[in-house]
Structure formats: structure tokens, C-alpha cells
Design a protein around this motif. Structure first.
Motif, PDB file in Angstrom:
ATOM      1  N   LEU A  49       3.356   5.577  -6.046  1.00  0.00           N
ATOM      2  CA  LEU A  49       3.182   5.508  -7.499  1.00  0.00           C
ATOM      3  C   LEU A  49       2.055   6.423  -7.966  1.00  0.00           C
ATOM      4  CD1 LEU A  49       3.616   1.664  -8.079  1.00  0.00           C
ATOM      5  CD2 LEU A  49       5.216   3.470  -8.707  1.00  0.00           C
ATOM      6  N   GLN A  50       0.957   6.450  -7.241  1.00  0.00           N
ATOM      7  CA  GLN A  50      -0.150   7.322  -7.635  1.00  0.00           C
ATOM      8  C   GLN A  50       0.243   8.796  -7.555  1.00  0.00           C
ATOM      9  OE1 GLN A  50      -3.454   6.193  -5.175  1.00  0.00           O
ATOM     10  NE2 GLN A  50      -3.808   4.243  -6.240  1.00  0.00           N
ATOM     11  N   ASN A  51       0.954   9.178  -6.497  1.00  0.00           N
ATOM     12  CA  ASN A  51       1.398  10.574  -6.387  1.00  0.00           C
ATOM     13  C   ASN A  51       2.383  10.935  -7.496  1.00  0.00           C
ATOM     14  OD1 ASN A  51      -0.152  10.888  -4.074  1.00  0.00           O
ATOM     15  ND2 ASN A  51       1.526  10.326  -2.703  1.00  0.00           N
ATOM     16  N   ARG A 107       0.825  -1.216   0.000  1.00  0.00           N
ATOM     17  CA  ARG A 107       0.000   0.000   0.000  1.00  0.00           C
ATOM     18  C   ARG A 107       0.859   1.266   0.000  1.00  0.00           C
ATOM     19  NH1 ARG A 107      -5.276  -1.024   0.532  1.00  0.00           N
ATOM     20  NH2 ARG A 107      -5.912  -3.070   1.322  1.00  0.00           N
ATOM     21  N   ASP A 108       2.000   1.231   0.667  1.00  0.00           N
ATOM     22  CA  ASP A 108       2.882   2.407   0.656  1.00  0.00           C
ATOM     23  C   ASP A 108       3.405   2.682  -0.751  1.00  0.00           C
ATOM     24  OD1 ASP A 108       2.496   2.611   3.358  1.00  0.00           O
ATOM     25  OD2 ASP A 108       4.325   1.506   3.882  1.00  0.00           O
ATOM     26  N   LEU A 109       3.829   1.626  -1.439  1.00  0.00           N
ATOM     27  CA  LEU A 109       4.299   1.807  -2.815  1.00  0.00           C
ATOM     28  C   LEU A 109       3.165   2.273  -3.720  1.00  0.00           C
ATOM     29  CD1 LEU A 109       6.567   1.532  -4.882  1.00  0.00           C
ATOM     30  CD2 LEU A 109       5.931  -0.871  -5.158  1.00  0.00           C
ATOM     31  N   GLU A 110       1.955   1.809  -3.472  1.00  0.00           N
ATOM     32  CA  GLU A 110       0.809   2.243  -4.279  1.00  0.00           C
ATOM     33  C   GLU A 110       0.585   3.750  -4.142  1.00  0.00           C
ATOM     34  OE1 GLU A 110      -3.871   0.962  -4.891  1.00  0.00           O
ATOM     35  OE2 GLU A 110      -2.962   0.867  -2.901  1.00  0.00           O
ATOM     36  N   LYS A 111       0.655   4.266  -2.914  1.00  0.00           N
ATOM     37  CA  LYS A 111       0.484   5.706  -2.713  1.00  0.00           C
ATOM     38  C   LYS A 111       1.588   6.494  -3.410  1.00  0.00           C
ATOM     39  CE  LYS A 111      -1.845   5.157   1.751  1.00  0.00           C
ATOM     40  NZ  LYS A 111      -1.779   5.457   3.211  1.00  0.00           N
TER      41      LYS A 111
END
Length: 329
Positions: free
Chosen positions: A68-70, A62-66
Motif C-alpha cells: 500500500l505504501q509503495n 506487514r506485506d500488505l502495508e509495504k
């Protein structure tokens, strides 16, 4: 750092300094980052006119997902005025010919990249760098190893037969019904306890492995080593400065103490002599008072007067004549 993709060539459009800085910062942010994902499909992308491999993040990322989205939002906002048709290979959910299916172990964030000779499945990936092409921003990832499926052991139950007394149950008519003595009673035994401990151990191992894979990377290790080095250097420098200060203070203190001792010694001697005289005078006074008190009731003895003795006669000296003088005179 791979700078070949950010250095402008002669036939490529010139890049402003802020674009070069953005590309370098984004590469440093994701370089050597480990993550867990599913290689699910290979789809055609109309924006770039080619096929790309779709990697879906695992639910624990989930940290990597945030991040990547930013990063995708910032890159799209930045290239909106420079390259309007720039495509960032980071999407969420279904996109184009790819249809995202909800899976309990997957997130909605997808990475569009290029993989070579890799079967569909779950893998550990490592982000090597970011490729900034004319109309595409792509994450270059490398497969580290495949994820092995962990099979959890099913708990076993120990059964025991209670043949000492029959078991009674209430029927629909309200009358008790006797259950045969051979009925089995389910009881928890040592095997169930060991199975639960094994499941806990497997869960702890998986959690530790995920932590080591997600958080223990090259960037964090280098930062930790740098912090410890600075801490040790600061401690050693502070100790050296403290020792120097203590040495200077000790030398100055001894110097001033010696000066004070040299100056105050005669004064102390004079004070001691003065106190000695005062104490001696007090003791002499006390002695005289004590002697007077002791001799006050006793009669005073008179000393006999010295009478003139007739044995002593007057001696007269006669002056000698000049002729009888010694030759020396």
C-alpha cells in the motif's frame, strides 16, 4: 474487473493510455485481497469534502502495508502533473482530524474508505477494487466477518502438602526457622502440561488461520492451478515426443540390423567353413602323426605278390564271316 471508473465519459477529462494502464494494473494487484484490520473511526476529509471511514491494518499485515505504501507513493508521483490535488486514501499515522493511537496489535498504515452500517471493531476485509474519482483514489473494501477474541486458558497449578518433614528457612538473624508442616509446595502436574499443549495448539491454529487468510487468495490459487496445468501439459508433451523418438529409433535400428544380418550372413558362413577346414586339417595331421608314432617300432608286414595263375587261359576272338552275320547287320 470494474472498468466503469476508468473509462472516460464525455464530461470527464480525457485519460492518456498510461493512466488507464496504471489504474488497471493497480486494480489487478489488490483485487480480492483479504486482510485483517480495525475499524476505528469516521473522520472528515477536507481534500474530498466528505466523511471517510478509517481502517487500521492489523500487525500481521506487514506485506500488505509495504504494498500500500509503495502504491500510494507511485500514484501520488504519477498524478502530481496530471491532477495536483489528487488525494490517495492511504496514509500512515495521524492525518487531518484523525489522531492515531499506538496499539500493540495495530500498524500505522490507515485505509480511508466508505463502509455502511458497521460497528467499530476488528474484522476480516476483502478489497473489491479501487475507485479512481476526479480528486480521490479510494480502496473499495467489504467486510467478510468479525474477528472473534481468543481467550487463552490460564495454567492451573497443582498443590500438594508435604507433611512428612518440616521446612526450614534462614531468618535475618541467621538462625533457621521452622515453617509449619501445613505449608504448600507448588509442583507441576499433568494439568499444567495439558494447559501448555492447549496454548500451543491455539497458537498453531491462529498461525495457520492467518496464513490461509493472507496468502491463500484467488490470485494465488489461479496461479498455482495455471502452473500445475502447464507442468502437466509439458510433462505429457515431453513424454509423447520421447515415445515418438524411441519408436523411430527402434524402427531404424531394426531396419539397419536386418540389412547388416542379410549382408554379413554369407561372410560368416564362409568364415565358419574356412575355420572348419583348418580344424579338420589339424585333426587329420594329428591323427597321422599319432599313427606314425604308434607303428614306428613294429615290423612292416609284406603283402604276398599275385602269381600268374595257369587256370586262366587266353581267349581269342575270331572274326565271323559275312554270311554268318545276323539279319540285323
Amino acid at each position: 474487473m470494474d472498468t466503469s471508473s476508468i473509462v472516460p465519459a464525455a464530461s470527464v477529462r480525457p485519460m492518456p493510455p498510461e493512466e488507464l494502464a496504471l489504474q488497471s494494473l493497480t486494480k489487478q494487484l489488490y483485487k480480492s485481497r483479504l486482510f485483517r484490520g480495525y475499524y476505528v473511526e469516521r473522520c472528515f476529509v477536507e481534500e474530498v469534502g466528505g466523511y471517510r471511514d478509517v481502517v487500521v491494518l492489523q500487525r500481521s499485515e506487514r506485506d500488505l502495508e509495504k504494498m500500500l505504501q509503495n502504491s500510494a507513493a507511485q500514484l501520488q508521483m504519477f498524478y502530481r502533473r496530471l491532477v495536483p490535488n489528487m488525494w490517495v486514501g492511504i496514509t500512515s499515522g495521524s492525518y487531518g482530524s484523525y489522531t492515531h493511537t499506538v496499539h500493540p496489535g495495530q500498524l500505522e498504515t490507515c485505509i480511508w474508505t466508505e463502509l455502511s452500517d458497521l460497528a467499530f471493531g476488528e474484522y476480516w476485509f476483502s478489497i473489491k477494487t479501487l475507485r479512481f474519482r476526479d480528486q480521490e483514489v479510494q480502496l473499495k473494501i467489504k467486510m467478510v466477518r468479525a474477528v472473534e477474541e481468543v481467550t487463552l486458558a490460564t495454567p492451573r497449578r497443582s498443590t500438594s502438602l508435604n507433611r512428612s518433614s518440616p521446612i526450614k528457612a534462614i531468618t535475618a538473624g541467621g538462625e533457621p526457622e521452622t515453617i509449619p508442616e501445613s505449608a504448600e509446595q507448588i509442583q507441576l502436574g499433568m494439568a499444567d502440561f495439558l494447559a501448555v499443549l492447549q496454548q500451543w495448539g491455539d497458537g498453531i491454529k491462529q498461525t495457520v488461520y492467518d496464513f490461509m487468510a493472507n496468502d491463500v487468495n484467488k490470485r494465488n490459487i489461479v496461479g498455482t492451478i495455471r502452473f500445475l496445468g502447464l507442468l502437466i501439459f509439458s510433462a505429457v508433451g515431453g513424454a509423447a515426443v520421447a515415445l515418438r523418438f524411441l519408436g523411430v529409433f527402434a524402427v531404424r535400428f531394426l531396419f539397419e540390423l536386418s540389412r547388416f544380418t542379410h549382408t554379413a550372413t554369407p561372410i560368416v558362413f564362409k568364415l565358419l567353413e574356412f575355420l572348419n577346414k583348418i580344424v579338420g586339417a589339424i585333426f587329420i595331421l594329428l591323427t597321422m602323426i599319432w599313427k606314425d608314432l604308434v607303428n614306428r617300432g613294429q615290423p612292416v608286414s609284406k603283402q604276398p605278390q599275385i602269381e600268374p595263375s595257369s587256370r586262366f587261359k587266353r581267349i581269342t576272338y575270331e572274326r565271323s564271316e559275312p554270311q554268318h552275320r545276323s539279319p540285323r547287320w
